[in-house]
Design a protein around this motif. Structure first.
Motif, PDB file in Angstrom:
ATOM      1  N   SER A   1      -7.126   6.297  -5.834  1.00  0.00           N
ATOM      2  CA  SER A   1      -7.940   5.146  -5.227  1.00  0.00           C
ATOM      3  C   SER A   1      -8.102   3.990  -5.842  1.00  0.00           C
ATOM      4  O   SER A   1      -8.312   2.960  -5.225  1.00  0.00           O
ATOM      5  CB  SER A   1      -9.452   5.670  -4.938  1.00  0.00           C
ATOM      6  OG  SER A   1     -10.172   6.018  -6.094  1.00  0.00           O
ATOM      7  N   SER A   2      -7.733   3.945  -7.136  1.00  0.00           N
ATOM      8  CA  SER A   2      -7.688   2.565  -7.917  1.00  0.00           C
ATOM      9  C   SER A   2      -6.361   2.048  -7.616  1.00  0.00           C
ATOM     10  O   SER A   2      -6.353   0.610  -7.928  1.00  0.00           O
ATOM     11  CB  SER A   2      -8.014   3.069  -9.472  1.00  0.00           C
ATOM     12  OG  SER A   2      -6.688   3.699  -9.993  1.00  0.00           O
ATOM     13  N   THR A   3      -5.301   2.280  -7.095  1.00  0.00           N
ATOM     14  CA  THR A   3      -4.171   1.783  -6.767  1.00  0.00           C
ATOM     15  C   THR A   3      -4.491   0.865  -5.461  1.00  0.00           C
ATOM     16  O   THR A   3      -5.298   1.390  -4.803  1.00  0.00           O
ATOM     17  CB  THR A   3      -3.047   2.671  -6.440  1.00  0.00           C
ATOM     18  OG1 THR A   3      -3.251   3.653  -5.412  1.00  0.00           O
ATOM     19  CG2 THR A   3      -2.690   3.487  -7.570  1.00  0.00           C
ATOM     20  N   SER A   4      -3.652  -0.192  -5.126  1.00  0.00           N
ATOM     21  CA  SER A   4      -4.072  -1.084  -3.983  1.00  0.00           C
ATOM     22  C   SER A   4      -2.771  -0.883  -3.230  1.00  0.00           C
ATOM     23  O   SER A   4      -1.722  -1.065  -3.645  1.00  0.00           O
ATOM     24  CB  SER A   4      -4.239  -2.409  -4.528  1.00  0.00           C
ATOM     25  OG  SER A   4      -5.470  -2.578  -5.131  1.00  0.00           O
ATOM     26  N   VAL A   5      -2.993  -0.903  -1.848  1.00  0.00           N
ATOM     27  CA  VAL A   5      -1.765  -0.868  -1.052  1.00  0.00           C
ATOM     28  C   VAL A   5      -1.531  -2.290  -0.739  1.00  0.00           C
ATOM     29  O   VAL A   5      -2.220  -3.529  -0.761  1.00  0.00           O
ATOM     30  CB  VAL A   5      -2.226  -0.453   0.517  1.00  0.00           C
ATOM     31  CG1 VAL A   5      -1.126  -0.692   1.475  1.00  0.00           C
ATOM     32  CG2 VAL A   5      -2.597   1.044   0.325  1.00  0.00           C
ATOM     33  N   LEU A   6       0.010  -2.718  -0.789  1.00  0.00           N
ATOM     34  CA  LEU A   6       0.494  -4.211  -0.760  1.00  0.00           C
ATOM     35  C   LEU A   6       0.775  -4.400   0.654  1.00  0.00           C
ATOM     36  O   LEU A   6       1.857  -3.738   1.130  1.00  0.00           O
ATOM     37  CB  LEU A   6       1.751  -4.338  -1.799  1.00  0.00           C
ATOM     38  CG  LEU A   6       1.283  -4.140  -3.283  1.00  0.00           C
ATOM     39  CD1 LEU A   6       2.576  -4.517  -4.012  1.00  0.00           C
ATOM     40  CD2 LEU A   6       0.089  -5.130  -3.630  1.00  0.00           C
ATOM     41  N   ALA A   7       0.209  -5.190   1.327  1.00  0.00           N
ATOM     42  CA  ALA A   7       0.648  -5.740   2.640  1.00  0.00           C
ATOM     43  C   ALA A   7       1.583  -6.410   2.640  1.00  0.00           C
ATOM     44  O   ALA A   7       2.060  -7.244   1.733  1.00  0.00           O
ATOM     45  CB  ALA A   7      -0.754  -6.385   3.219  1.00  0.00           C
ATOM     46  N   PRO A   8       2.582  -6.372   3.814  1.00  0.00           N
ATOM     47  CA  PRO A   8       3.951  -7.170   3.552  1.00  0.00           C
ATOM     48  C   PRO A   8       3.438  -8.501   3.769  1.00  0.00           C
ATOM     49  O   PRO A   8       2.542  -8.883   4.456  1.00  0.00           O
ATOM     50  CB  PRO A   8       4.749  -6.727   4.865  1.00  0.00           C
ATOM     51  CG  PRO A   8       4.024  -5.256   5.317  1.00  0.00           C
ATOM     52  CD  PRO A   8       2.570  -5.248   4.753  1.00  0.00           C
ATOM     53  N   MET A   9       4.186  -9.576   3.009  1.00  0.00           N
ATOM     54  CA  MET A   9       3.836 -10.804   2.992  1.00  0.00           C
ATOM     55  C   MET A   9       4.270 -11.758   4.229  1.00  0.00           C
ATOM     56  O   MET A   9       5.548 -11.519   4.688  1.00  0.00           O
ATOM     57  CB  MET A   9       4.527 -11.580   1.727  1.00  0.00           C
ATOM     58  CG  MET A   9       3.940 -11.183   0.521  1.00  0.00           C
ATOM     59  SD  MET A   9       4.996 -11.770  -0.972  1.00  0.00           S
ATOM     60  CE  MET A   9       6.323 -10.574  -1.118  1.00  0.00           C
ATOM     61  N   ARG A  10       3.435 -12.417   4.592  1.00  0.00           N
ATOM     62  CA  ARG A  10       3.663 -13.201   5.748  1.00  0.00           C
ATOM     63  C   ARG A  10       3.098 -14.492   5.364  1.00  0.00           C
ATOM     64  O   ARG A  10       1.815 -14.910   5.689  1.00  0.00           O
ATOM     65  CB  ARG A  10       2.861 -12.888   7.143  1.00  0.00           C
ATOM     66  CG  ARG A  10       3.472 -11.545   7.538  1.00  0.00           C
ATOM     67  CD  ARG A  10       2.654 -10.763   8.773  1.00  0.00           C
ATOM     68  NE  ARG A  10       1.395 -10.224   8.243  1.00  0.00           N
ATOM     69  CZ  ARG A  10       0.325 -10.364   8.820  1.00  0.00           C
ATOM     70  NH1 ARG A  10       0.179 -11.645   9.392  1.00  0.00           N
ATOM     71  NH2 ARG A  10      -0.802  -9.863   8.215  1.00  0.00           N
ATOM     72  N   ILE A  11       3.979 -15.554   4.959  1.00  0.00           N
ATOM     73  CA  ILE A  11       3.603 -16.530   4.205  1.00  0.00           C
ATOM     74  C   ILE A  11       3.656 -17.911   5.090  1.00  0.00           C
ATOM     75  O   ILE A  11       4.922 -18.168   5.783  1.00  0.00           O
ATOM     76  CB  ILE A  11       4.244 -16.916   2.824  1.00  0.00           C
ATOM     77  CG1 ILE A  11       4.261 -15.615   2.116  1.00  0.00           C
ATOM     78  CG2 ILE A  11       3.986 -17.909   2.171  1.00  0.00           C
ATOM     79  CD1 ILE A  11       5.235 -15.460   0.938  1.00  0.00           C
TER      80      ILE A  11
END
Length: 861
Positions: free
Chosen positions: A623-633
């Protein structure tokens, strides 16, 4: 002769003009009458008008027309060879002509070889050996695309050199080889030329409110990515500069000229500049020769009654400019600045100014440069020979024998730094013995050796030194550059026996390497260390393919091929087995293929974990890991945005890291669907209330807003951070000074460009993979005191922050402990505040990592 223009091309190009192709004897095909010193012009050489359709000085000549003409003249004249030295981002050719007598062309390889021996083996070059060597002139124009009179002069000058007849010009060509580069910045020139030509009617107006006189954002000064190419001679990060460096270092000219424009009410400037602001690495004789050359320019401009000046402005301190870079490379660099009309006719405080008049002065000083070069040929050849001989002697007498560049940490950045220095003819060798210098150990095979005793000793010292003391406190540009700090690499000065630690010389450009996959192909997950420069590019590759990613927020160990290895915060976790629907089968081939590409092209270190259960720290699916959302810049670009900061960010994201980014107009923010983006990089200030409200609502809803440059004050005024501007007591500083001292005293409180140390909280996602202290480049004098929560501070200036560059005592007291990097939650989103230009001039690779951490790890804190 190199004949690149075919007859068919001429038959196509010439009828476009519908104008005659011959010229009367003794008449320069120009809108003004200018003395040229020739007896007549050869009518077999096409005039500019016959190829491009207008007389020089009556219209703005655009890049393809310039190339047409240079090709046409090379086809017609045996004095001229046409060459290309690269292409721009927009695909335009970078061109130059080599001009001399047919006899010299026949022995050009011999001339070039002798010229290169002067630098490579100066002690072997006697005066007698140099007696029949020509002077080499590199004459270049309009590095700023909207300073356009220089390129017009270069077209006219080519005609003069190719067609001119008479004893004087024949003697000049016999004793000179001219490298003529008519447009250092074709993309910027095209942007500018298109605007003024399209907004001019049948009768030109001098009204400064007219559209022709007001080019839109970002203007034509910069290249495609909005960089000032006259700040890129040393950094050489763009194709225009890389090509130009290749030509410069091949020919090693005795004089290089750089033709610019300045404000329309000004007259004409030529160097020397302000004497107290010369770079201390420039030999005194260089300045003396520049002053002697100046007498030729004065005589030429006196002949037509043009006003001019020298020594009152501009300087030769920053070595990244075209007029100063040659000075540490054995050449004489000369800046010309002509008061600009920009449009065809301008109203100025000195009266009306016509474009043709500005071209006239650029053309005259092109002629006087050639006259000076030939007249001073012996002095210039001997100066260059002695420059390199003295450099070798200085190297032998130095308190160090060379430098060691470590590849242990930041391998990619160190190799990029090496590639840059190799562009400047710096010699590197493999490291063959383990060495420890200043507490840093570099293993054999994991570093490079740079001997001090080599022709480019002066340039190496000048490009890599740290400076803290200055003769003057005012600078036309930055006060320091220190390339090892900009790349954040270990560049270690050594007094060790170089022959004992240096292996074979590296003859070819260094390639980026070091990527590898370690572990059993049957592992459950890939682990990508966050320690390589292009790791964000790998993340983007995987996200574009729809591969789910997690990021470790705590250190952990994992079993890789039966061995326990430790991994730091920021490690990217690529779980091979995704969640399957009933009836679906596992297929890991796509991920495997992407990882192999990333290893080869992004040079990342990847490990295959045997199990998701870790011996130490959180498990891979913890649970300490973070999901990385796809970058929309999205990136603001347009009126109100900082041109340079915007261009630097655009180049970094799109060109260097190959990520998609949407450029959005600040004025349209309120009307756009901002929910298409999860990251917005704001480089604009002065936003409307509706745009401000839209951005704040979007951020509260979960977006990550990165504010930098012109947006910093906007963030303060909208209370996104509690910052208070620090001031200096100018009344006390100015007390008892005379009126003529006020300007310099105020200017001394400025920070044109210095390097500071920032301490980072490496437990924060913005600083994952970063060192605990980082060199940053600061341009701008405002210092902010942070009055908000200490939890917002990710980076603060260290107790002794100045690493290199000028800083007044009053300013020095303001920096320690003040915030440089801030991050704060705002509703469901985040706001990130960067005080510095992290992507500065594209060569601050060290701080660029902070910028990409903000993009990749948005939403994880």
């Amino acid at each position: 002769m190199n004949r690149l223009l075919t007859l068919s091309f001429l038959l196509i190009a010439l009828p476009l003009s519908g104008l005659p192709t011959s010229v009367q004897a003794q008449q320069l095909p120009f809108a003004m009458d200018v003395p040229t010193g020739v007896d007549s012009y050869d009518d077999s050489v096409p005039t500019p008008e016959s190829v491009i359709g207008h007389v020089i000085g009556t219209h703005h000549t655009v890049p393809h027309q310039v190339e047409w003409y240079y090709r046409a003249v090379a086809e017609a004249s045996d004095r001229v060879v046409f060459r290309t030295h690269g292409t721009t981002y927009e695909g335009r050719n970078l061109i130059h002509a080599v001009i001399t007598t047919p006899a010299n062309h026949a022995r050009l390889d011999e001339i070039l070889a002798a010229q290169q021996r002067v630098a490579d083996n100066p002690d072997a070059m006697t005066n007698e050996m140099m007696s029949d060597m020509p002077v080499i002139l590199h004459q270049g124009y309009s590095v700023h695309g909207n300073e356009s009179s220089g390129t017009e002069a270069a077209v006219l000058y080519l005609y003069h050199l190719a067609a001119g007849q008479g004893a004087e010009i024949e003697n000049q060509l016999e004793n000179a080889v001219i490298i003529l580069d008519p447009m250092y910045n074709p993309d910027g020139r095209d942007r500018f030329g298109d605007w003024v030509n399209r907004n001019r009617g049948g009768v030109a107006t001098s009204d400064g409110q007219d559209r022709e006189h007001n080019e839109p954002w970002p203007g034509g000064r910069t290249n495609h990515y909005w960089f000032d190419l006259n700040r890129d001679w040393m950094a050489a990060q763009h194709p225009e500069s890389v090509g130009r460096m290749s030509v410069f270092h091949t020919w090693r000219p005795h004089i290089l000229t750089d033709h610019h424009e300045m404000g329309g009410s000004a007259t004409f400037f030529f160097q020397p500049g302000i004497p107290s602001r010369n770079n201390p690495n420039t030999p005194k004789l260089n300045t003396e020769l520049t002053a002697e050359i100046a007498t030729y320019h004065a005589a030429g401009l006196d002949e037509v009654g043009a006003a001019y000046y020298s020594e009152e402005s501009f300087d030769d301190f920053f070595l990244g400019k075209g007029s100063a870079f040659p000075d540490v490379n054995g050449s004489i660099g000369i800046l010309f600045e002509q008061g600009s009309s920009r449009a065809l006719i301008a109203s100025t405080s000195s009266g009306k100014l016509h474009y043709a008049y500005t071209v006239q002065n650029q053309f005259i000083t092109s002629l006087t440069t050639l006259k000076a070069g030939v007249s001073m040929r012996d002095k210039l050849l001997r100066y260059q020979r002695d420059f390199y001989a003295e450099a070798l002697e200085m190297a032998r007498d130095a308190d160090h024998t060379g430098w060691v560049l470590s590849l242990e940490d930041g391998r990619t950045r160190a190799q990029q730094f090496t590639q840059l220095m190799q562009r400047h003819r710096v010699q590197f060798h493999e490291l063959t013995e383990d060495v420890t210098i200043d507490g840093v150990t570099v293993r054999a095979g994991n570093g490079y050796v740079v001997p001090a005793v080599q022709p480019q000793f002066r340039a190496i010292e000048a490009f890599t030194e740290r400076s803290l003391t200055y003769e003057d406190s005012l600078f036309y540009d930055v006060s320091t550059w220190t390339l090892p700090l900009s790349f954040d690499v270990d560049w270690l000065k050594t007094d060790k026996d170089i022959e004992g630690i240096a292996g074979e010389a590296i003859e070819s450009p260094v390639s980026l390497d070091g990527g590898a996959v370690t572990g059993d192909s049957e592992g459950v997950a890939y682990l990508i260390r966050w320690n390589r420069f292009f790791a964000p590019r790998t993340v983007n590759r995987l996200q574009e393919a729809g591969v789910p990613l997690r990021m470790a927020n705590n250190p952990f160990s994992a079993i890789v091929d039966g061995e326990k290895l430790w991994f730091d915060r920021g490690t990217i976790i690529v779980q091979l087995e995704r969640r399957l629907m009933p009836g679906e089968a596992s297929d890991h081939s796509q991920v495997h293929d992407i990882i192999q590409t990333a290893v080869m092209e992004d040079h990342v270190e990847v490990y295959q974990a045997d199990s998701g259960l870790t011996p130490d720290g959180p498990d891979l699916g913890g649970s300490s890991t973070s999901v990385l959302a796809p970058m929309r810049i999205a990136l603001t670009a347009g009126s109100g945005a900082s041109t340079y900061a915007t261009g630097e960010a655009w180049h970094a994201i799109s060109e260097r890291f190959r990520m998609p980014v949407s450029l959005i107009e600040p004025a349209r923010l309120a009307g756009l669907d901002l929910d298409r983006y999860n990251v917005i990089v704001l480089t604009a200030g002065g936003l409307s209330q509706s745009a401000t409200d839209a951005l704040k609502d979007w951020t509260r809803g979960g977006g990550t807003l990165i504010v930098m440059s012109a947006a910093n004050r906007w963030a303060m005024s909208n209370e996104l951070f509690d910052l208070e501007e620090q001031s200096v007591d100018m009344e006390e500083i100015l007390e008892n000074l005379s009126y003529d001292q006020f300007g310099d005293a105020r200017g001394a409180q400025g920070i044109g460009g210095s390097i500071f140390e920032v301490d980072l909280d490496t437990t924060h996602p913005l600083a994952y993979g970063m060192p605990e202290s980082l060199p940053v480049f600061r341009q701008g004098s405002t210092v902010y005191q942070h009055n908000g929560s200490s939890t917002e501070v990710v980076g603060a200036y260290s107790d002794e922050p100045l690493l290199s560059g000028y800083l007044s005592e009053e300013k020095h007291e303001q920096f320690p402990g003040q915030a440089a990097v801030l991050a704060s939650g705002y509703g469901s989103g985040n706001v990130i505040f960067f005080q510095e230009r992290l992507n500065f001039r594209a060569h601050w690779h060290g701080t660029q990592r902070l910028f990409f951490n903000a993009l990749v790890f948005e939403g994880t804190f």
